[in-house]
Design a protein around this motif. Structure first.
Motif, PDB file in Angstrom:
ATOM      1  N   PHE A  27       0.832  -1.208   0.000  1.00 45.11           N
ATOM      2  CA  PHE A  27       0.000   0.000   0.000  1.00 45.11           C
ATOM      3  C   PHE A  27       0.864   1.254   0.000  1.00 45.11           C
ATOM      4  CE2 PHE A  27      -4.271  -1.681   1.910  1.00 45.11           C
ATOM      5  CZ  PHE A  27      -4.514  -2.339   0.718  1.00 45.11           C
ATOM      6  N   ALA A  28       1.970   1.229   0.718  1.00 47.34           N
ATOM      7  CA  ALA A  28       2.848   2.403   0.798  1.00 47.34           C
ATOM      8  C   ALA A  28       3.445   2.726  -0.571  1.00 47.34           C
ATOM      9  CB  ALA A  28       3.959   2.183   1.811  1.00 47.34           C
ATOM     10  N   SER A  29       3.626   1.714  -1.407  1.00 45.31           N
ATOM     11  CA  SER A  29       4.212   1.952  -2.722  1.00 45.31           C
ATOM     12  C   SER A  29       3.181   2.473  -3.727  1.00 45.31           C
ATOM     13  CB  SER A  29       4.865   0.674  -3.255  1.00 45.31           C
ATOM     14  OG  SER A  29       3.881  -0.277  -3.594  1.00 45.31           O
ATOM     15  N   LEU A  30       1.891   2.429  -3.382  1.00 46.59           N
ATOM     16  CA  LEU A  30       0.851   2.951  -4.278  1.00 46.59           C
ATOM     17  C   LEU A  30       0.823   4.477  -4.208  1.00 46.59           C
ATOM     18  CD1 LEU A  30      -2.293   0.675  -3.816  1.00 46.59           C
ATOM     19  CD2 LEU A  30      -0.859   0.882  -5.820  1.00 46.59           C
ATOM     20  N   ARG A  31       0.800   5.087  -5.361  1.00 46.00           N
ATOM     21  CA  ARG A  31       0.749   6.545  -5.418  1.00 46.00           C
ATOM     22  C   ARG A  31      -0.651   7.028  -5.123  1.00 46.00           C
ATOM     23  NH1 ARG A  31       1.392  10.039  -9.687  1.00 46.00           N
ATOM     24  NH2 ARG A  31       0.796   8.434 -11.111  1.00 46.00           N
ATOM     25  N   THR A  32      -0.765   8.038  -4.285  1.00 44.69           N
ATOM     26  CA  THR A  32      -2.084   8.577  -3.957  1.00 44.69           C
ATOM     27  C   THR A  32      -2.213  10.036  -4.362  1.00 44.69           C
ATOM     28  OG1 THR A  32      -1.338   9.218  -1.758  1.00 44.69           O
ATOM     29  CG2 THR A  32      -2.334   7.035  -1.971  1.00 44.69           C
ATOM     30  N   GLY A  33      -1.255  10.538  -5.119  1.00 45.18           N
ATOM     31  CA  GLY A  33      -1.290  11.947  -5.493  1.00 45.18           C
ATOM     32  C   GLY A  33      -0.483  12.798  -4.537  1.00 45.18           C
ATOM     33  N   ARG A  34      -0.032  12.205  -3.438  1.00 43.10           N
ATOM     34  CA  ARG A  34       0.836  12.886  -2.483  1.00 43.10           C
ATOM     35  C   ARG A  34       2.181  12.189  -2.488  1.00 43.10           C
ATOM     36  NH1 ARG A  34      -3.792  13.070   1.753  1.00 43.10           N
ATOM     37  NH2 ARG A  34      -3.867  11.087   0.826  1.00 43.10           N
ATOM     38  N   ALA A  35       3.221  12.969  -2.311  1.00 39.79           N
ATOM     39  CA  ALA A  35       4.561  12.414  -2.307  1.00 39.79           C
ATOM     40  C   ALA A  35       4.841  11.704  -0.985  1.00 39.79           C
ATOM     41  CB  ALA A  35       5.575  13.534  -2.517  1.00 39.79           C
ATOM     42  N   SER A  36       5.561  10.591  -1.073  1.00 36.60           N
ATOM     43  CA  SER A  36       6.036   9.915   0.136  1.00 36.60           C
ATOM     44  C   SER A  36       7.329   9.187  -0.208  1.00 36.60           C
ATOM     45  CB  SER A  36       4.998   8.925   0.668  1.00 36.60           C
ATOM     46  OG  SER A  36       4.976   7.764  -0.108  1.00 36.60           O
ATOM     47  N   THR A 179      -9.347   2.218   4.368  1.00 39.08           N
ATOM     48  CA  THR A 179      -8.596   3.448   4.642  1.00 39.08           C
ATOM     49  C   THR A 179      -7.780   3.854   3.429  1.00 39.08           C
ATOM     50  OG1 THR A 179      -8.477   2.874   6.978  1.00 39.08           O
ATOM     51  CG2 THR A 179      -6.891   4.508   6.180  1.00 39.08           C
ATOM     52  N   LYS A 180      -7.104   2.885   2.807  1.00 40.04           N
ATOM     53  CA  LYS A 180      -6.245   3.182   1.649  1.00 40.04           C
ATOM     54  C   LYS A 180      -7.096   3.652   0.466  1.00 40.04           C
ATOM     55  CE  LYS A 180      -2.336   3.473  -0.447  1.00 40.04           C
ATOM     56  NZ  LYS A 180      -1.306   4.419   0.000  1.00 40.04           N
ATOM     57  N   GLN A 181      -8.235   3.018   0.236  1.00 40.84           N
ATOM     58  CA  GLN A 181      -9.090   3.417  -0.875  1.00 40.84           C
ATOM     59  C   GLN A 181      -9.633   4.829  -0.658  1.00 40.84           C
ATOM     60  OE1 GLN A 181     -11.745  -0.008  -1.245  1.00 40.84           O
ATOM     61  NE2 GLN A 181     -10.582  -0.713  -3.021  1.00 40.84           N
ATOM     62  N   GLU A 182      -9.992   5.160   0.575  1.00 38.98           N
ATOM     63  CA  GLU A 182     -10.450   6.542   0.860  1.00 38.98           C
ATOM     64  C   GLU A 182      -9.323   7.531   0.573  1.00 38.98           C
ATOM     65  OE1 GLU A 182     -11.863   6.694   4.883  1.00 38.98           O
ATOM     66  OE2 GLU A 182     -13.543   5.355   4.464  1.00 38.98           O
ATOM     67  N   GLU A 183      -8.101   7.169   0.965  1.00 39.36           N
ATOM     68  CA  GLU A 183      -6.942   8.023   0.725  1.00 39.36           C
ATOM     69  C   GLU A 183      -6.709   8.211  -0.775  1.00 39.36           C
ATOM     70  OE1 GLU A 183      -2.180   7.511   1.296  1.00 39.36           O
ATOM     71  OE2 GLU A 183      -3.428   6.801   2.948  1.00 39.36           O
ATOM     72  N   ILE A 184      -6.847   7.140  -1.535  1.00 40.64           N
ATOM     73  CA  ILE A 184      -6.641   7.198  -2.986  1.00 40.64           C
ATOM     74  C   ILE A 184      -7.719   8.069  -3.655  1.00 40.64           C
ATOM     75  CG2 ILE A 184      -6.739   5.851  -5.127  1.00 40.64           C
ATOM     76  CD1 ILE A 184      -5.380   3.554  -3.541  1.00 40.64           C
ATOM     77  N   MET A 185      -8.962   7.917  -3.238  1.00 43.85           N
ATOM     78  CA  MET A 185     -10.063   8.615  -3.902  1.00 43.85           C
ATOM     79  C   MET A 185     -10.181  10.070  -3.466  1.00 43.85           C
ATOM     80  SD  MET A 185     -10.978   6.372  -5.978  1.00 43.85           S
ATOM     81  CE  MET A 185     -12.403   7.069  -6.750  1.00 43.85           C
ATOM     82  N   GLN A 186      -9.454  10.453  -2.423  1.00 43.76           N
ATOM     83  CA  GLN A 186      -9.504  11.836  -1.925  1.00 43.76           C
ATOM     84  C   GLN A 186      -8.883  12.784  -2.959  1.00 43.76           C
ATOM     85  OE1 GLN A 186      -7.106  12.517   1.596  1.00 43.76           O
ATOM     86  NE2 GLN A 186      -8.894  13.409   2.591  1.00 43.76           N
TER      87      GLN A 186
END
Length: 187
Positions: A27-36, A179-186
Motif C-alpha cells: 500500500f505504501a508503494s501505491l501513489r495517492t497523489g501525495r509524495a512519500s 482506509t487506503k481506498q479513501e486516501e486514494i479517492m480523496q
C-alpha cells in the motif's frame, strides 16, 4: 499423551502479522497523489554490478507535498537511478539537477484513482488468501495433533481460536483497504 499446550498459535500469529506487514508495504508503494518516501522503496538501481534499493544509493526526501527528491551520493549512478525510476512503473518523470533527481508527483485523475483503488483491492485479496492459507496450515496441524493423541475437545477449542484469529486478521485487512481506498479517492 498430548495436552492443549502442544499446539502453538504464536507461529500462525507471526505469519499473519507478516502478511499484514507485506500488505502495508504494498500500500505504501501505491501513489495517492501525495509524495512519500515509501513510493520509491521498490525501485532497484543497478549499482556496482548488482541491484540495490534506491535508498541505499542516495538520500530520499519529501520537501513538498507533491515532490520527492533523491540526492545520489555517487555521481556515476545518477543516470542508472533515473533509468530505474523510469522503468519502475511509478508513472513519474524524473528531472535531473546535478546529483539530485526530482520526482514531481502529478495529480491523479478520476480514472487513475479508480484504477489504483482496484490495485489496492487486489493487494488486499492476495493478503486475505495468504491469511486463509495460514489458517489451513494451522487446521492441518491440529488434525495431525489429534491423530497423535490430542483430545477432540482440545482440537475443537484450538480450531475455534485459529478461526477467530483468522477472522480478526481478515477484518484488519478490510479496514486497512478501506482506509487506503479513501486516501486514494480523496481529491
Amino acid at each position: 499423551m498430548a495436552d492443549d499446550n502442544d499446539f502453538d498459535t504464536d507461529d500462525l500469529k507471526r505469519r499473519m502479522d507478516g502478511a499484514m506487514t507485506a500488505l502495508r508495504q504494498e500500500f505504501a508503494s501505491l501513489r495517492t497523489g501525495r509524495a512519500s518516501a515509501q513510493m520509491v522503496e521498490p525501485v532497484m538501481v543497478e549499482a556496482y554490478g548488482q541491484p540495490t534499493p534506491i535508498n541505499q544509493v542516495g538520500t530520499v526526501n519529501v520537501p513538498e507535498p507533491r515532490m520527492v527528491t533523491i540526492t545520489i551520493w555517487d555521481k556515476s549512478l545518477v543516470g542508472k537511478a533515473e533509468k530505474a525510476i523510469r522503468e519502475s512503473g511509478l508513472g513519474i518523470n524524473p528531472v535531473i539537477d546535478g546529483t539530485t533527481i526530482r520526482l514531481p508527483v502529478p495529480e491523479l485523475n478520476e480514472e487513475r484513482r479508480k484504477e489504483m483503488a482496484k490495485v489496492a483491492g487486489g493487494y488486499a485479496e492476495n493478503t486475505r488468501v495468504a491469511i486463509r492459507n495460514i489458517r489451513r496450515d494451522g487446521m492441518d496441524r491440529l488434525k495431525k495433533a489429534k491423530a497423535n493423541g490430542m483430545s477432540e475437545d482440545d482440537q475443537k477449542l484450538w480450531q475455534t481460536e485459529v478461526q477467530e484469529m483468522t477472522d480478526g486478521y481478515i477484518k484488519r485487512v478490510d479496514e486497512t483497504l478501506e482506509t487506503k481506498q479513501e486516501e486514494i479517492m480523496q481529491v
